[in-house]
Design a protein around this motif. Structure first.
Motif, PDB file in Angstrom:
ATOM      1  N   ARG A   1     -56.169  49.640 -41.772  1.00 38.46           N
ATOM      2  CA  ARG A   1     -55.467  48.586 -41.018  1.00 38.46           C
ATOM      3  C   ARG A   1     -55.359  48.909 -39.529  1.00 38.46           C
ATOM      4  N   VAL A   2     -56.320  49.720 -39.057  1.00 41.64           N
ATOM      5  CA  VAL A   2     -56.383  50.016 -37.623  1.00 41.64           C
ATOM      6  C   VAL A   2     -57.784  49.583 -37.194  1.00 41.64           C
ATOM      7  N   THR A   3     -57.892  48.908 -36.063  1.00 39.99           N
ATOM      8  CA  THR A   3     -59.188  48.379 -35.650  1.00 39.99           C
ATOM      9  C   THR A   3     -60.194  49.501 -35.408  1.00 39.99           C
ATOM     10  N   ALA A   4     -61.468  49.134 -35.483  1.00 39.87           N
ATOM     11  CA  ALA A   4     -62.536  50.095 -35.222  1.00 39.87           C
ATOM     12  C   ALA A   4     -62.315  50.736 -33.856  1.00 39.87           C
ATOM     13  N   LEU A   5     -61.963  49.905 -32.886  1.00 41.58           N
ATOM     14  CA  LEU A   5     -61.755  50.385 -31.516  1.00 41.58           C
ATOM     15  C   LEU A   5     -60.665  51.465 -31.492  1.00 41.58           C
ATOM     16  N   ASP A   6     -59.528  51.174 -32.120  1.00 40.22           N
ATOM     17  CA  ASP A   6     -58.424  52.136 -32.082  1.00 40.22           C
ATOM     18  C   ASP A   6     -58.720  53.368 -32.925  1.00 40.22           C
ATOM     19  N   ASN A   7     -59.506  53.190 -34.003  1.00 38.38           N
ATOM     20  CA  ASN A   7     -59.915  54.350 -34.776  1.00 38.38           C
ATOM     21  C   ASN A   7     -60.707  55.318 -33.908  1.00 38.38           C
ATOM     22  N   VAL A   8     -61.633  54.752 -33.138  1.00 36.54           N
ATOM     23  CA  VAL A   8     -62.470  55.601 -32.289  1.00 36.54           C
ATOM     24  C   VAL A   8     -61.631  56.212 -31.166  1.00 36.54           C
ATOM     25  N   ALA A   9     -60.639  55.463 -30.677  1.00 33.55           N
ATOM     26  CA  ALA A   9     -59.852  55.917 -29.521  1.00 33.55           C
ATOM     27  C   ALA A   9     -58.807  56.973 -29.878  1.00 33.55           C
ATOM     28  N   THR A  10     -58.406  57.032 -31.164  1.00 28.68           N
ATOM     29  CA  THR A  10     -57.278  57.894 -31.534  1.00 28.68           C
ATOM     30  C   THR A  10     -57.425  59.367 -31.127  1.00 28.68           C
ATOM     31  N   PRO A  11     -58.611  59.997 -31.321  1.00 26.53           N
ATOM     32  CA  PRO A  11     -58.703  61.401 -30.880  1.00 26.53           C
ATOM     33  C   PRO A  11     -58.393  61.582 -29.402  1.00 26.53           C
ATOM     34  N   LEU A  12     -58.725  60.574 -28.585  1.00 27.92           N
ATOM     35  CA  LEU A  12     -58.417  60.663 -27.148  1.00 27.92           C
ATOM     36  C   LEU A  12     -56.905  60.640 -26.930  1.00 27.92           C
ATOM     37  N   LEU A  13     -56.215  59.839 -27.746  1.00 26.97           N
ATOM     38  CA  LEU A  13     -54.758  59.793 -27.624  1.00 26.97           C
ATOM     39  C   LEU A  13     -54.168  61.177 -27.895  1.00 26.97           C
ATOM     40  N   TYR A  14     -54.705  61.818 -28.947  1.00 28.33           N
ATOM     41  CA  TYR A  14     -54.192  63.161 -29.261  1.00 28.33           C
ATOM     42  C   TYR A  14     -54.592  64.176 -28.197  1.00 28.33           C
ATOM     43  N   ALA A  15     -55.624  63.831 -27.404  1.00 27.68           N
ATOM     44  CA  ALA A  15     -56.021  64.719 -26.311  1.00 27.68           C
ATOM     45  C   ALA A  15     -55.159  64.480 -25.079  1.00 27.68           C
ATOM     46  N   GLY A  16     -54.264  63.470 -25.168  1.00 29.43           N
ATOM     47  CA  GLY A  16     -53.331  63.235 -24.070  1.00 29.43           C
ATOM     48  C   GLY A  16     -53.805  62.185 -23.078  1.00 29.43           C
ATOM     49  N   ILE A  17     -54.821  61.440 -23.455  1.00 30.25           N
ATOM     50  CA  ILE A  17     -55.336  60.405 -22.557  1.00 30.25           C
ATOM     51  C   ILE A  17     -54.648  59.086 -22.886  1.00 30.25           C
ATOM     52  N   GLY A  18     -54.348  58.311 -21.884  1.00 35.07           N
ATOM     53  CA  GLY A  18     -53.609  57.060 -22.068  1.00 35.07           C
ATOM     54  C   GLY A  18     -54.364  56.050 -22.922  1.00 35.07           C
ATOM     55  N   ARG A  19     -53.619  55.087 -23.467  1.00 31.31           N
ATOM     56  CA  ARG A  19     -54.211  54.174 -24.433  1.00 31.31           C
ATOM     57  C   ARG A  19     -55.302  53.290 -23.818  1.00 31.31           C
ATOM     58  N   SER A  20     -55.060  52.781 -22.607  1.00 28.47           N
ATOM     59  CA  SER A  20     -56.045  51.840 -22.060  1.00 28.47           C
ATOM     60  C   SER A  20     -57.338  52.575 -21.698  1.00 28.47           C
ATOM     61  N   GLN A  21     -57.202  53.774 -21.139  1.00 30.08           N
ATOM     62  CA  GLN A  21     -58.380  54.584 -20.816  1.00 30.08           C
ATOM     63  C   GLN A  21     -59.135  54.947 -22.095  1.00 30.08           C
ATOM     64  N   SER A  22     -58.365  55.294 -23.143  1.00 29.25           N
ATOM     65  CA  SER A  22     -58.968  55.664 -24.420  1.00 29.25           C
ATOM     66  C   SER A  22     -59.769  54.507 -24.989  1.00 29.25           C
ATOM     67  N   ARG A  23     -59.162  53.314 -24.921  1.00 33.93           N
ATOM     68  CA  ARG A  23     -59.849  52.137 -25.470  1.00 33.93           C
ATOM     69  C   ARG A  23     -61.121  51.830 -24.697  1.00 33.93           C
ATOM     70  N   LYS A  24     -61.055  52.051 -23.383  1.00 37.08           N
ATOM     71  CA  LYS A  24     -62.231  51.781 -22.564  1.00 37.08           C
ATOM     72  C   LYS A  24     -63.388  52.674 -22.997  1.00 37.08           C
ATOM     73  N   GLN A  25     -63.088  53.963 -23.152  1.00 35.85           N
ATOM     74  CA  GLN A  25     -64.138  54.902 -23.569  1.00 35.85           C
ATOM     75  C   GLN A  25     -64.634  54.580 -24.967  1.00 35.85           C
ATOM     76  N   ALA A  26     -63.694  54.202 -25.852  1.00 37.58           N
ATOM     77  CA  ALA A  26     -64.060  53.916 -27.237  1.00 37.58           C
ATOM     78  C   ALA A  26     -64.985  52.704 -27.293  1.00 37.58           C
ATOM     79  N   LEU A  27     -64.687  51.698 -26.472  1.00 40.60           N
ATOM     80  CA  LEU A  27     -65.506  50.485 -26.465  1.00 40.60           C
ATOM     81  C   LEU A  27     -66.916  50.802 -25.972  1.00 40.60           C
ATOM     82  N   GLU A  28     -66.986  51.672 -24.971  1.00 45.60           N
ATOM     83  CA  GLU A  28     -68.289  52.080 -24.428  1.00 45.60           C
ATOM     84  C   GLU A  28     -69.127  52.749 -25.526  1.00 45.60           C
ATOM     85  N   LEU A  29     -68.486  53.600 -26.302  1.00 46.27           N
ATOM     86  CA  LEU A  29     -69.176  54.324 -27.370  1.00 46.27           C
ATOM     87  C   LEU A  29     -69.613  53.344 -28.466  1.00 46.27           C
TER      88      LEU A  29
END
Lengths: 407, 257
Positions: free
Chosen positions: B114-142
């Motif tokens: 129940r978590v979007t593909a985008l947020d699934n990909v972005a989650t490790p960045l969140l745990y690395a301390g990167i902000g949500r919007s930046q994380s999503r941007k990188q995740a979308l690129e990937l």
């Protein structure tokens, strides 16, 4: 992981399980609503008592004549008429005393036009109104000159005025008291019930001289039924009591070792007892309500524990992709706290709404203070942290491999 | 032995020495039975290798994988990852290594439900301390590079198995780790999709030099790797180069170019 991101994860987890979140919150809502409702009722009762006490007049003594006995039978307090108007005047001259009001009373039949009404009649001095904290609705009180001349003037209590006059303005009208005409000079503002439940507004007031000579009569001229004594300051009530007692003993020529022929009662002390009782009541109500808050908290712990088990795999995944124990702990703790916080907020609104309904339906005074709201929130957060910590700790201390393998 | 160890200092990514793993179990009578699944495993994997660890179920390959991934600890022996002794690391440091150094790909995809593909990909960045919007941007690129940008807002249960595994691979790659651990990554996929996923791993290995350790029981999947290690009953049976490895160059899909 930054804190904002964890808040986001926690919020999302709560949203994903709306039903579970809602049901868990229900426990919190009921708990907080109950606490707020109970506290506001308790506080309302306390405020009501304080108001009644303030309306009664502040720093008050009531002095009544003493008891007499004959052949072993005591006739009770006031059975001899030892107190006089002159005693009241003497006490009023003590520097510590601001005013005194002697009272004689009886009942009388009133007539106005076709209506008639029977009520308590109080003969007193103009100071009575300030000492007893009475306010004038319309007209004036009677004056010192009315007192000296024993004029036939009357001040009506609001209920009496309503019963005799309805919507008509009584001031300037003439009523008959036991068939003697009296001019209505004023009507008092309503006070409501006394602490003992007596309607304080169904009465009339006339100068004590008029009363003694024309209405109630007096077996012992100059004697009074009681007097109200007002002390200048609340701090000097104890000294004032001693001074009043000494003065009266002196005036009544009571020898050392003999008992007083009067009684001085401190009304403020009585009021303190009533306030104390109200405080105890509101504490008991609060304690009962806290139990439901506690049960709500245990419900939260229960659900969070189930949630930890159910989401073991999710926890494993999060650990595999880099969540440390603190991140997992924080997320679960935040989830519990958010449930408590949101539940607390809804419960607060419900409690305030419930208090309003109670105040409308049961005609009770309800008081909601900021402190109460703060207390409810503090309690809700404390419950969240306390009951959220164990499940959160349990989730965070899982071994990644065990969590991942969990089916 | 000592001289061999020093030879590897500086370029070996993974070095395990005499790793054993046993579990204590209680039988019906309450007696403790020790079940040993790994026996004195020695293994060195250098940066840029593509290794398949093969074996039947119960061979100990998944246990070895969990130890390599810092998800589990060995009973004895030592494990150096990028020349750091894993046994000496705190829980927080292990979490950091899993976040930064290792990307996991699992048989069951292990995406957050129940978590979007985008947020699934972005989650490790969140745990690395990167902000949500930046994380999503990188995740979308990937996701764009994996050809999944149109599925970014889909939840895992709305995606096919191959799409889910590509999301999982994107998630494994988002922190640009030097090592990807893939545990039966094609186990839930059909043959065609399996080939696509394996070619993706080959590209990542070839083009970006990412070290890939693959656990599988299927020989044809292992054939994509450059080095084959076979485990049986907790022992390494062989460890050899795969000179006849399968390549799928004809596939049109390109991944992180």
């Amino acid at each position: 992981m930054n804190f904002l991101a964890i808040i986001g994860e926690a919020l999302r987890a709560l949203r994903q399980n709306r039903l579970r979140t809602g049901l868990t919150m229900l426990g919190m809502i009921i708990g907080v609503a109950a606490v707020v409702l109970m506290l506001s009722i308790g506080q309302g009762a306390q405020t009501k008592i304080n108001q009644t006490i303030a309306e009664m007049g502040s720093n008050l003594f009531i002095v009544v004549p003493g008891a007499t006995s004959s052949g072993g039978f005591s006739f009770g307090s006031g059975s001899i008429r030892t107190l006089t108007i002159h005693d009241a005047q003497a006490i009023a001259e003590l520097p510590i005393i601001s005013a005194t009001a002697p009272v004689i009373s009886g009942t009388a039949q009133l007539n106005y036009a076709a209506k008639n009404w029977s009520t308590i009649i109080t003969g007193t001095t103009p100071d009575y109104f300030s000492v007893g904290n009475w306010k004038i609705e319309s007209g004036t009180t009677f004056t010192e000159s009315d007192l000296r001349s024993a004029n036939r003037v009357v001040v009506l209590g609001s209920v009496t005025a309503q019963n005799l006059f309805g919507d008509e303005d009584p001031v300037g009208k003439t009523i008959r008291i036991t068939n003697r005409p009296f001019l209505v000079v004023g009507v008092l503002m309503a006070k409501g019930q006394s602490l003992t439940g007596r309607d304080q507004d169904d009465n009339i007031f006339i100068p004590i001289t008029t009363s003694e000579r024309q209405i109630t009569g007096n077996q012992f001229p100059g004697s009074i039924r009681l007097m109200l004594v007002q002390c200048k300051s609340a701090d000097e009530m104890d000294i004032a009591e001693i001074e009043i007692t000494q003065l009266l003993r002196q005036r009544h020529r009571i020898a050392k070792g003999k008992e007083n022929d009067f009684t001085v009662r401190n009304l403020t002390a009585l009021a303190d007892v009533a306030t104390g009782a109200a405080k105890v009541m509101s504490m008991v109500l609060g304690a009962i309500a806290s139990v439901s808050l506690l049960v709500g908290g245990i419900g939260i712990m229960n659900i969070m524990l189930v949630s930890v088990t159910e989401r073991t795999r999710e926890i494993g995944i999060r650990m595999a992709i880099g969540a440390n124990q603190r991140a997992i702990l924080t997320q679960f703790l935040l989830e519990a706290m958010m449930i408590c916080f949101m539940g607390g907020l809804i419960g607060l609104l419900l409690g305030i709404g419930g208090a309003w309904v109670v105040s409308q339906v049961a005609d009770m005074l309800i008081v909601i203070t900021l402190g109460m709201i703060g207390l409810a929130f503090l309690f809700a957060s404390a419950v969240g942290i306390f009951f959220g910590f164990y499940p959160a700790k349990k989730a965070a201390s899982l071994k990644p491999v065990d969590a991942l393998r969990y089916e | 032995m000592l001289s061999i160890q020093t030879n590897h200092v500086g370029h070996s990514l993974i070095r395990i020495e005499d790793i054993s793993k046993s579990y204590n179990l209680q039988d019906a009578n309450g007696n403790t039975i020790t079940n040993q699944v790994l026996f004195n495993i020695n293994l060195t994997i250098d940066q840029g290798e593509f290794v398949a660890i093969m074996g039947h179920s119960g061979s100990g390959k998944s246990t070895l994988m969990n130890i390599l991934g810092c998800l589990d600890t060995s009973t004895s022996g030592s494990y150096w990852l990028s020349e750091r002794n894993v046994a000496k690391l705190t829980n927080d440091e292990l979490a950091r290594i899993r976040n930064q150094k290792i990307g996991f790909v699992f048989q069951g995809f292990n995406l957050l439900k129940r978590v979007t593909a985008l947020d699934n990909v972005a989650t490790p960045l969140l745990y690395a301390g990167i902000g949500r919007s930046q994380s999503r941007k990188q995740a979308l690129e990937l996701l764009r590079r994996t050809g999944l940008e149109n599925f970014a807002m889909h939840q895992p249960n709305q995606l096919s198995g191959g799409q889910q595994q590509r999301v999982a691979i994107s998630r494994a790659l988002i922190n640009q780790p030097p090592l990807i651990l893939a545990d039966e990554p094609t186990g839930n996929l059909d043959t065609q999709t399996s080939r696509e996923i394996m070619s993706l791993f080959q590209q990542l290995n070839r083009d970006q030099g990412i070290t890939i350790v693959l656990v599988t029981h299927e020989d044809d999947i292992a054939a994509y790797a450059k080095r084959l290690i076979r485990l049986k009953d907790g022992h390494i049976i062989y460890d050899k180069d795969n000179n006849t490895n399968t390549t799928v160059d004809k596939l049109s899909r390109t991944f992180p170019a």
